[in-house]
Design an enzyme around this catalytic site. Structure first.
Site, PDB file in Angstrom:
ATOM      1  N   HIS A 284       1.131   5.244  -2.458  1.00 24.74           N
ATOM      2  CA  HIS A 284       0.568   6.097  -3.513  1.00 24.74           C
ATOM      3  C   HIS A 284       1.732   6.684  -4.310  1.00 24.74           C
ATOM      4  CE1 HIS A 284      -3.596   6.179  -1.832  1.00 24.74           C
ATOM      5  NE2 HIS A 284      -2.932   5.882  -0.723  1.00 24.74           N
TER       6      HIS A 284
ATOM      7  N   HIS B 285      -9.509   1.564   0.989  1.00 25.81           N
ATOM      8  CA  HIS B 285      -9.291   2.464   2.118  1.00 25.81           C
ATOM      9  C   HIS B 285     -10.613   2.487   2.890  1.00 25.81           C
ATOM     10  CE1 HIS B 285      -6.091   3.825  -0.506  1.00 25.81           C
ATOM     11  NE2 HIS B 285      -5.682   4.752   0.343  1.00 25.81           N
TER      12      HIS B 285
ATOM     13  N   ASP C 279       2.627   3.572   2.739  1.00 24.61           N
ATOM     14  CA  ASP C 279       1.512   4.461   2.390  1.00 24.61           C
ATOM     15  C   ASP C 279       1.961   5.710   1.639  1.00 24.61           C
ATOM     16  OD1 ASP C 279      -1.050   5.384   2.070  1.00 24.61           O
ATOM     17  OD2 ASP C 279      -1.458   5.692   4.180  1.00 24.61           O
TER      18      ASP C 279
ATOM     19  N   GLN D  65      -9.665   8.712  -5.107  1.00 28.18           N
ATOM     20  CA  GLN D  65      -9.281   9.468  -3.924  1.00 28.18           C
ATOM     21  C   GLN D  65     -10.348  10.465  -3.493  1.00 28.18           C
ATOM     22  OE1 GLN D  65      -5.949   9.772  -1.694  1.00 28.18           O
ATOM     23  NE2 GLN D  65      -7.981  10.053  -0.851  1.00 28.18           N
TER      24      GLN D  65
ATOM     25  N   HIS E  61       0.838  -1.208   0.000  1.00 30.94           N
ATOM     26  CA  HIS E  61       0.000   0.000   0.000  1.00 30.94           C
ATOM     27  C   HIS E  61       0.870   1.255   0.000  1.00 30.94           C
ATOM     28  CE1 HIS E  61      -3.955   2.007   1.290  1.00 30.94           C
ATOM     29  NE2 HIS E  61      -3.065   2.992   1.216  1.00 30.94           N
TER      30      HIS E  61
ATOM     31  N   GLU F 136     -10.966   4.869   7.739  1.00 36.90           N
ATOM     32  CA  GLU F 136      -9.725   5.549   8.118  1.00 36.90           C
ATOM     33  C   GLU F 136     -10.078   6.816   8.888  1.00 36.90           C
ATOM     34  OE1 GLU F 136      -5.447   7.074   6.256  1.00 36.90           O
ATOM     35  OE2 GLU F 136      -7.111   6.613   4.904  1.00 36.90           O
TER      36      GLU F 136
END
Length: 416
Positions: A58, A211, A310, A153, A56, A214
């Site tokens: 980005h 996701h 992350d 996102q 995981h 969170e």
């Protein structure tokens, strides 16, 4: 047929072996006294692990936090990070994304990672990030394994045509479908997004990596719906729940009921210990929550869970360097995984467990697999964790991706 033999090794999960025989890029044998080879490499008692696996990150965001006057966000919250990224991405190009992502991949690989799953933002009509990462996946396939998640996102429903863009990412070649239900404008839309993600996964025969929850809200229950959807469709092993921070705030009665459901479903979990410790608890005074899900309970109940980086210096998180040893060190402190049995298996959290989540079928220190492994500057797993051991070599298909010398001193510390 060329053969290489690595001798005097301490081999993870192979207590009775000290040699590795590699033939034509594959593990020929792992054991003792394996006979002659064309080349013999002495590892001098150092620890051998399978390569680190980051499930995981980005990569389309990396280093964006270094390009202006401001590092991270003012509030340090996830939602300000999303707003800042939404502005930034409007003007980026495929070439810019590729340049930053390649730098991030190199940095991760320099610390021993050979497998990466990246969430790629598709709430962008131009699909800039997806185009860039698809190109890199192909260009780098012999050096690093990249998986791409089609990830909205700015949310699947809160962003115009978000659902269609997620599906377009899958059509373009993404390996998994993603989502962010807790970021939708209403609970109903969050639930719809979970159901739509699963429908897309079934339609395109893809994995799921969400996701989910969170936040610090103990009533954020999208994980419950994801578990049910995966259970009733026998899709748990293909499904990863990322973050699940709110589950760390849930009461025990609810949590242990859900743990039983996770076991039945075979769900996978991904935790970002450094990033969520930074992002969560922003609205708490004291006691201040650290945003970490129930990793100890997952480990003790045999639920598959792993740690991930992350972000690296982006608009959400101002630190990070892709070193999974650092992630492991922070993670085992935050989750208190530091008894004798924990130290023996903690490396699973950045190797085998994450490989299971990514469904890697040619991974691990076993005969017949591709000869991919790393060498740490430590004599055993405990010392490697205690001193946060450096990776001295990374081997891919029997060939070095890199190799370096241990630290040498011009003037050593002397107290005598």
């Amino acid at each position: 047929m060329s053969t290489k033999k690595f001798i005097n090794a301490v081999i993870y999960k192979h207590d009775d072996a000290n040699e590795i025989l590699v033939e034509n890029g594959k593990f020929k044998a792992i054991g003792k006294d394996l006979g002659p080879a064309d080349e013999v490499i002495d590892l001098e008692g150092r620890l051998v692990l399978p390569p680190y696996v980051d499930p995981h990150i980005h990569l389309d965001y990396v280093y964006t936090g270094l390009e202006g006057d401001q590092t991270g966000s003012d509030s340090g919250t996830l939602f300000e990070g999303i707003e800042r990224w939404a502005e930034y991405k409007r003007t980026q190009t495929v070439e810019e994304v590729k340049e930053r992502a390649l730098r991030g991949i190199k940095e991760q690989m320099s610390y021993g990672t050979q497998y990466i799953r990246t969430h790629v933002d598709v709430t962008d009509p131009n699909m800039t990030g997806m185009k860039a990462l698809l190109e890199l996946r192909e260009e780098l396939k012999d050096k690093v394994t990249l998986q791409l998640v089609s990830f909205p996102q700015e949310s699947m429903y809160s962003y115009k045509n978000g659902l269609e863009l997620v599906e377009e990412g899958l059509k373009m070649g993404a390996d998994a479908v993603g989502g962010i239900p807790h970021s939708e404008i209403a609970r109903l839309y969050g639930e719809k997004s979970v159901q739509q993600m699963m429908e897309l996964a079934y339609k395109y025969n893809r994995m799921v990596d969400v996701h989910i929850d969170e936040n610090d809200d103990p009533q954020s229950r999208f994980l419950e719906l994801l578990t049910a959807e995966a259970y009733y469709n026998d899709y748990g092993k293909y499904t990863a729940a990322s973050h699940t921070c709110s589950f760390g705030s849930a009461d025990d009665s609810y949590a242990y009921r859900m743990i039983g459901n996770f076991i039945k479903t075979g769900l996978n979990f991904i935790v970002a210990p450094t990033e969520n410790a930074y992002l969560q608890g922003r609205y708490d005074t004291y006691p201040k929550r650290r945003g970490i899900t129930r990793v100890r309970e997952f480990v003790d109940h045999g639920i598959n869970v792993g740690f991930a980086q992350d972000s690296i210096a982006d608009l959400f998180y101002p630190a990070g360097n892709g070193n999974l040893m650092n992630i492991l060190d922070n993670g085992i402190h935050l989750t208190q995984l530091m008894n004798d049995e924990d130290f023996k298996r903690n490396f699973d959290l950045i190797t085998y467990n994450n490989a299971k989540t990514m469904m890697l079928d040619d991974y691990g220190l076993e005969e017949g697999n591709s000869a991919n492994f790393i060498v740490l500057d430590a004599p055993d797993v405990y010392e490697a964790q205690r001193i946060r051991a450096d990776v001295l070599a990374s081997v891919r298909n029997g060939e070095y991706l890199f190799k370096k010398k241990p630290v040498e001193y011009d003037v050593e510390l002397e107290l005598d």
